[in-house]
Design a protein around this motif. Structure first.
Motif, PDB file in Angstrom:
ATOM      1  N   PRO A  50      92.161  11.281  31.343  1.00 30.30           N
ATOM      2  CA  PRO A  50      92.643  11.386  32.729  1.00 30.30           C
ATOM      3  C   PRO A  50      92.539  12.796  33.306  1.00 30.30           C
ATOM      4  N   LYS A  51      92.589  13.815  32.455  1.00 31.65           N
ATOM      5  CA  LYS A  51      92.519  15.196  32.933  1.00 31.65           C
ATOM      6  C   LYS A  51      91.158  15.519  33.546  1.00 31.65           C
ATOM      7  N   VAL A  52      90.134  14.795  33.159  1.00 25.83           N
ATOM      8  CA  VAL A  52      88.794  15.008  33.712  1.00 25.83           C
ATOM      9  C   VAL A  52      88.803  14.722  35.214  1.00 25.83           C
ATOM     10  N   PHE A  53      89.625  13.781  35.644  1.00 25.99           N
ATOM     11  CA  PHE A  53      89.633  13.335  37.024  1.00 25.99           C
ATOM     12  C   PHE A  53      90.749  13.949  37.863  1.00 25.99           C
ATOM     13  N   GLU A  54      91.496  14.901  37.299  1.00 26.72           N
ATOM     14  CA  GLU A  54      92.563  15.552  38.054  1.00 26.72           C
ATOM     15  C   GLU A  54      91.997  16.402  39.176  1.00 26.72           C
ATOM     16  N   GLY A  56      91.352  19.556  41.349  1.00 27.19           N
ATOM     17  CA  GLY A  56      91.267  20.959  40.955  1.00 27.19           C
ATOM     18  C   GLY A  56      90.486  21.197  39.694  1.00 27.19           C
ATOM     19  N   ASN A  57      89.932  20.149  39.110  1.00 23.57           N
ATOM     20  CA  ASN A  57      89.120  20.316  37.906  1.00 23.57           C
ATOM     21  C   ASN A  57      87.778  20.891  38.341  1.00 23.57           C
ATOM     22  N   LYS A  58      87.558  22.162  38.066  1.00 22.97           N
ATOM     23  CA  LYS A  58      86.375  22.889  38.541  1.00 22.97           C
ATOM     24  C   LYS A  58      85.063  22.273  38.046  1.00 22.97           C
ATOM     25  N   LYS A  59      85.043  21.796  36.797  1.00 24.57           N
ATOM     26  CA  LYS A  59      83.815  21.256  36.234  1.00 24.57           C
ATOM     27  C   LYS A  59      83.389  19.982  36.960  1.00 24.57           C
ATOM     28  N   VAL A  60      84.336  19.138  37.340  1.00 22.94           N
ATOM     29  CA  VAL A  60      84.023  17.877  38.007  1.00 22.94           C
ATOM     30  C   VAL A  60      83.564  18.114  39.427  1.00 22.94           C
ATOM     31  N   GLU A  61      84.115  19.123  40.080  1.00 23.58           N
ATOM     32  CA  GLU A  61      83.792  19.394  41.491  1.00 23.58           C
ATOM     33  C   GLU A  61      82.378  19.918  41.671  1.00 23.58           C
ATOM     34  N   LYS A  62      81.788  20.489  40.643  1.00 22.04           N
ATOM     35  CA  LYS A  62      80.442  21.087  40.776  1.00 22.04           C
ATOM     36  C   LYS A  62      79.359  20.062  40.899  1.00 22.04           C
TER      37      LYS A  62
END
Length: 62
Positions: A50-54, A56-62
């Motif tokens: 679930p933390k992958v989709f929180e 503010g997750n910088k890696k996912v936003e890129k």
């Protein structure tokens, strides 16, 4: 001496378990790992997912 595994290897094994094409015992035997170790990796993976989709997750936003 304890054997250490790369995060990539652990991920590969966990994804194999999650596919449910083989039993956890078969996967453990194929990789020479105790089934309890694989169970721990799977539980940690599922707990952290679930933390992958929180927000503010910088890696996912890129």
């Amino acid at each position: 001496m304890r054997k250490s595994y790369t995060p990539e290897f652990k991920t590969q094994v966990v994804l194999e378990v999650l596919k449910e094409e083989k039993t956890m015992n078969v996967i453990a035997s194929a990789h020479g790992i105790h089934v309890n170790q694989i169970r721990q990796w799977r539980n940690a993976f599922l707990e952290q997912m679930p933390k992958v989709f929180e927000k503010g997750n910088k890696k996912v936003e890129k």
